[in-house]
Design an enzyme around this catalytic site. Structure first.
Site, PDB file in Angstrom:
ATOM      1  N   LYS A 210       0.841  -1.200   0.000  1.00 50.07           N
ATOM      2  CA  LYS A 210       0.000   0.000   0.000  1.00 50.07           C
ATOM      3  C   LYS A 210       0.880   1.256   0.000  1.00 50.07           C
ATOM      4  CE  LYS A 210      -3.506   2.404   2.646  1.00 50.07           C
ATOM      5  NZ  LYS A 210      -4.472   2.415   3.738  1.00 50.07           N
ATOM      6  N   GLU A 216      10.413  -4.964   4.453  1.00 44.04           N
ATOM      7  CA  GLU A 216      10.432  -6.381   4.057  1.00 44.04           C
ATOM      8  C   GLU A 216      10.124  -6.508   2.566  1.00 44.04           C
ATOM      9  OE1 GLU A 216       8.746  -5.173   6.662  1.00 44.04           O
ATOM     10  OE2 GLU A 216       8.824  -6.537   8.379  1.00 44.04           O
ATOM     11  N   GLY A 270      -4.875  -1.772   4.639  1.00 45.01           N
ATOM     12  CA  GLY A 270      -4.096  -2.927   4.175  1.00 45.01           C
ATOM     13  C   GLY A 270      -4.808  -4.250   4.426  1.00 45.01           C
ATOM     14  N   ARG A 271      -5.302  -4.430   5.648  1.00 43.64           N
ATOM     15  CA  ARG A 271      -5.936  -5.717   5.984  1.00 43.64           C
ATOM     16  C   ARG A 271      -7.332  -5.864   5.408  1.00 43.64           C
ATOM     17  NH1 ARG A 271      -4.768  -2.467  10.050  1.00 43.64           N
ATOM     18  NH2 ARG A 271      -6.406  -1.564  11.357  1.00 43.64           N
ATOM     19  N   GLU A 356      -5.012  -6.622  14.574  1.00 36.76           N
ATOM     20  CA  GLU A 356      -4.471  -5.319  14.163  1.00 36.76           C
ATOM     21  C   GLU A 356      -5.580  -4.263  14.177  1.00 36.76           C
ATOM     22  OE1 GLU A 356      -0.863  -4.729  11.353  1.00 36.76           O
ATOM     23  OE2 GLU A 356      -2.578  -4.280  10.098  1.00 36.76           O
ATOM     24  N   HIS A 387      -5.906 -32.655  16.890  1.00 37.94           N
ATOM     25  CA  HIS A 387      -4.804 -33.459  17.426  1.00 37.94           C
ATOM     26  C   HIS A 387      -3.702 -32.570  17.977  1.00 37.94           C
ATOM     27  CE1 HIS A 387      -6.624 -37.131  15.798  1.00 37.94           C
ATOM     28  NE2 HIS A 387      -7.070 -36.295  14.876  1.00 37.94           N
ATOM     29  N   LYS A 515       9.295  -1.195  14.621  1.00 43.15           N
ATOM     30  CA  LYS A 515       9.924  -0.871  13.325  1.00 43.15           C
ATOM     31  C   LYS A 515      10.997   0.207  13.515  1.00 43.15           C
ATOM     32  CE  LYS A 515       5.939  -1.177  10.207  1.00 43.15           C
ATOM     33  NZ  LYS A 515       5.101  -0.394   9.316  1.00 43.15           N
TER      34      LYS A 515
HETATM   35  O1  F6P Z   1       1.957  -4.301   9.880  1.00 42.60           O
HETATM   36  C1  F6P Z   1       1.670  -2.994   9.563  1.00 42.60           C
HETATM   37  C2  F6P Z   1       1.192  -2.806   8.164  1.00 42.60           C
HETATM   38  O2  F6P Z   1       1.091  -1.460   7.925  1.00 42.60           O
HETATM   39  C3  F6P Z   1      -0.122  -3.513   7.869  1.00 42.60           C
HETATM   40  O3  F6P Z   1      -1.233  -2.816   8.280  1.00 42.60           O
HETATM   41  C4  F6P Z   1      -0.031  -3.681   6.402  1.00 42.60           C
HETATM   42  O4  F6P Z   1      -0.961  -4.620   5.944  1.00 42.60           O
HETATM   43  C5  F6P Z   1       1.406  -4.119   6.255  1.00 42.60           C
HETATM   44  O5  F6P Z   1       2.103  -3.366   7.224  1.00 42.60           O
HETATM   45  C6  F6P Z   1       2.004  -3.916   4.912  1.00 42.60           C
HETATM   46  O6  F6P Z   1       1.988  -2.588   4.511  1.00 42.60           O
HETATM   47  P1  F6P Z   1       2.174  -2.166   3.002  1.00 42.60           P
HETATM   48  O7  F6P Z   1       1.078  -2.769   2.204  1.00 42.60           O
HETATM   49  O8  F6P Z   1       2.138  -0.670   2.992  1.00 42.60           O
HETATM   50  O9  F6P Z   1       3.512  -2.684   2.548  1.00 42.60           O
END
Ligand code: F6P
Length: 550
Positions: A210, A216, A270-271, A356, A387, A515
């Site tokens: 987003k 990452e 995002g979620r 979240e 199990h 972070k």
């Molecule tokens: O974990 C925090 C967060 O901002 C989530 O809400 C989001 O889904 C994820 O990191 C990834 O963010 P982005 O889509 O901006 O890379």
């Protein structure tokens, strides 16, 4: 104004529920079933291809009425309309919350700051359709003209869990020659293990972020880019990389042609973004028509959520039950157990959605809340988890309300498999509800020929307290429409919980501190900067790791 001016736990509705919970603590579900032959009918809602039986909960008509009254007190109906209308209910970030607009199949205008967002949404949907079909038909090929059959989603959190859950759920619909892969973790192993399996000539990377600023995702995307360029040269990037983001500049800066970019907007969290172009991998693998059917299913749940009376409104009822256990029975967890292998990633997806969204301690009134908010959500696919953690769910000291989700018809009806699976899920919810009394356990042991002493020694171990709640969600089949309904149901449930707890379910400031600190620690680990202020433990650990890595 969004949120409640008055603290909900001081309301009459809340006090009434405290009283009701005290009364209900003394009542066993098995007795309520014995006394009321209509109970199963009274506490159930059926909607198209989803049937929710919530009769195995610790409620009766009075306590349920008191719960509905809490929804009224919290102005749930008004809040629902504010969300759909595009009001800026994400108050800390001053944003509208319109994942519902992404699946607004009726296409009625939806306004944000006076602008109808539907034309933009429809434009991107058309782009998803054209692109996904071109990839599936081999019209959009890789650099060397080969068909792109390995689709890799690079993203994390909502940019991974949603597409991964949906793509897996619809695996039966995948084109025969297409394979999907997901890289989320910064751990190099995640990247290496996927890349090892792939041929650059047939690989398409979808970089989903987003913000396009998540370390990452950017690190993984860079590694994959280097792998591709090493094999096929720089010009290949345009044929093997697309991006999904709200951030045009950052996508361009990364080196992805913005013609190959699929946009979404800051009114989509995002979620909550699986309905946007973040779901592109699902559209490619399962086909655009199926992606659209998933949107239609969600739209159907949206209409139900907006129009059904609270007592028959599935997300409202599920949210009230969650509040009931969390705030009036002191229960702190919730298990989600899909009895369908294709839904194996649903629990992980719901962990982010619920925890979240609602794992917060400050209310919309800018005060620390004085009651419990989100439960700990966990789960896994049945019967596997029977199990593992089911021992605790049946006999442990913590009560864990469960959601069981099962399709009546499997995509893979092989021999007796599905009937055995169905028998298991029904048995679990019945066993949790009924339990087994000491007398029943003793009688069973006696009937099995155990001596008096053995019966006396074993009966407690063999007994089950029961009275443990669960919801049963029966779907006809895990098809795209049913999946859309199911996921939208959970989104709205989460929203209603947040409304009752008077919190903003749409920001995630709790992920920031870790972070920030990781960014400080990184140069110290690499030996480029000497320690900023850390506690003695962190300092010692940095120095230990540096020593081990020398
Ligand atoms: O974990 C925090 C967060 O901002 C989530 O809400 C989001 O889904 C994820 O990191 C990834 O963010 P982005 O889509 O901006 O890379």
């Amino acid at each position: 104004m969004f949120g409640l001016a008055k603290e909900i736990n001081k309301s009459k509705a809340w006090k009434r529920l405290e009283h009701q919970a005290k009364r209900m603590r003394k009542i066993e579900m098995r007795d309520m079933f014995d006394k009321d032959p209509e109970r199963a009918k009274k506490f159930a809602v059926g909607l198209e291809n989803i049937f929710v039986d919530f009769s195995k909960n610790r409620i009766d008509e009075r306590s349920f009425a008191a719960l509905l009254n809490l929804a009224k007190e919290a102005k749930v109906a008004k809040r629902i309309e504010q969300m759909f209308a595009g009001d800026k209910i994400n108050t800390t970030e001053h944003r509208a919350v319109l994942h519902t607009a992404l699946r607004n199949r009726g296409n009625a205008p939806v306004y944000v700051d006076g602008r109808d967002v539907m034309p933009e949404i429809n434009r991107v949907l058309a782009k998803i359709k054209t692109f996904s079909e071109a990839v599936r038909l081999g019209k959009f090929t890789g650099q060397t003209g080969k068909k792109l059959t390995n689709i890799v989603n690079i993203g994390i959190g909502g940019s991974d869990l949603g597409p991964k859950m949906a793509a897996e759920a619809l695996k039966k619909y995948w084109a025969k020659d297409i394979r999907c892969y997901f890289i989320s973790n910064i751990d190099g192993t995640a990247c290496a293990e996927v890349l090892n399996k792939l041929d650059p000539e047939t690989t398409l990377f979808i970089v989903c972020s987003k913000t396009f600023m998540t370390i990452e995702t950017l690190t993984n995307a860079k590694t994959c880019r280097r792998w591709l360029v090493d094999a096929l040269g720089e010009p290949a990037v345009a044929k093997h990389f697309v991006a999904v983001s709200t951030n045009v500049e950052k996508v361009a800066e990364f080196g992805i042609n913005t013609d190959n970019m699929f946009e979404f907007w800051d009114f989509v969290g995002g979620r909550y973004s699986v309905w946007s172009a973040i779901g592109l991998i699902t559209a490619i693998a399962a086909g655009y028509e199926n992606f659209e059917k998933m949107l239609e299913g969600a739209y159907e749940m949206d209409r139900h959520f907006r129009t059904a009376e609270p007592a028959k409104n599935i997300p409202v009822v599920l949210a009230l039950l969650s509040v009931w256990y969390g705030n009036f029975f002191g229960i702190r967890n919730h298990a989600v157990v899909p009895y369908d292998q294709y839904l194996c990633y649903l629990p992980a997806y719901l962990q982010q959605l619920v925890m979240e969204s609602n794992g917060k301690s400050v209310g919309q009134d800018n005060k620390f809340v004085k009651y419990q908010t989100a439960p700990v959500v966990f789960g896994g696919a049945g019967t596997d988890v029977q199990h593992s953690f089911f021992q605790m769910i049946h006999q442990g000291t913590s009560v864990v309300p469960c959601d069981f989700i099962v399709p009546a018809i499997s995509h893979n009806e092989i021999g007796e498999h599905h009937e055995i699976l169905l028998a298991n899920v029904l048995a679990q919810s019945e066993a949790l509800m009924r339990g087994k009394t000491l007398q029943e356990a003793a009688a069973e042991l006696k009937a099995a020929g155990k001596s008096k002493e053995e019966v006396a020694r074993l009966k407690k171990y063999k007994s089950f307290k029961g009275n443990r709640p669960s919801n049963m969600m029966i779907l006809k089949k895990i098809d795209p429409h049913a999946l859309g309904m199911l996921v939208a149901m959970y989104e709205h449930k989460t929203f209603v919980e947040g409304v009752i707890w008077n919190i903003n379910s749409f920001d995630q400031m709790g992920v920031e501190l870790g972070k920030q600190m990781a960014l400080q620690i990184l140069p110290e680990l690499q030996g480029n900067r000497e320690g900023t202020k850390h506690d003695a433990s962190t300092k010692a650990l940095i120095s230990l790791i540096r020593g081990l890595r020398k």
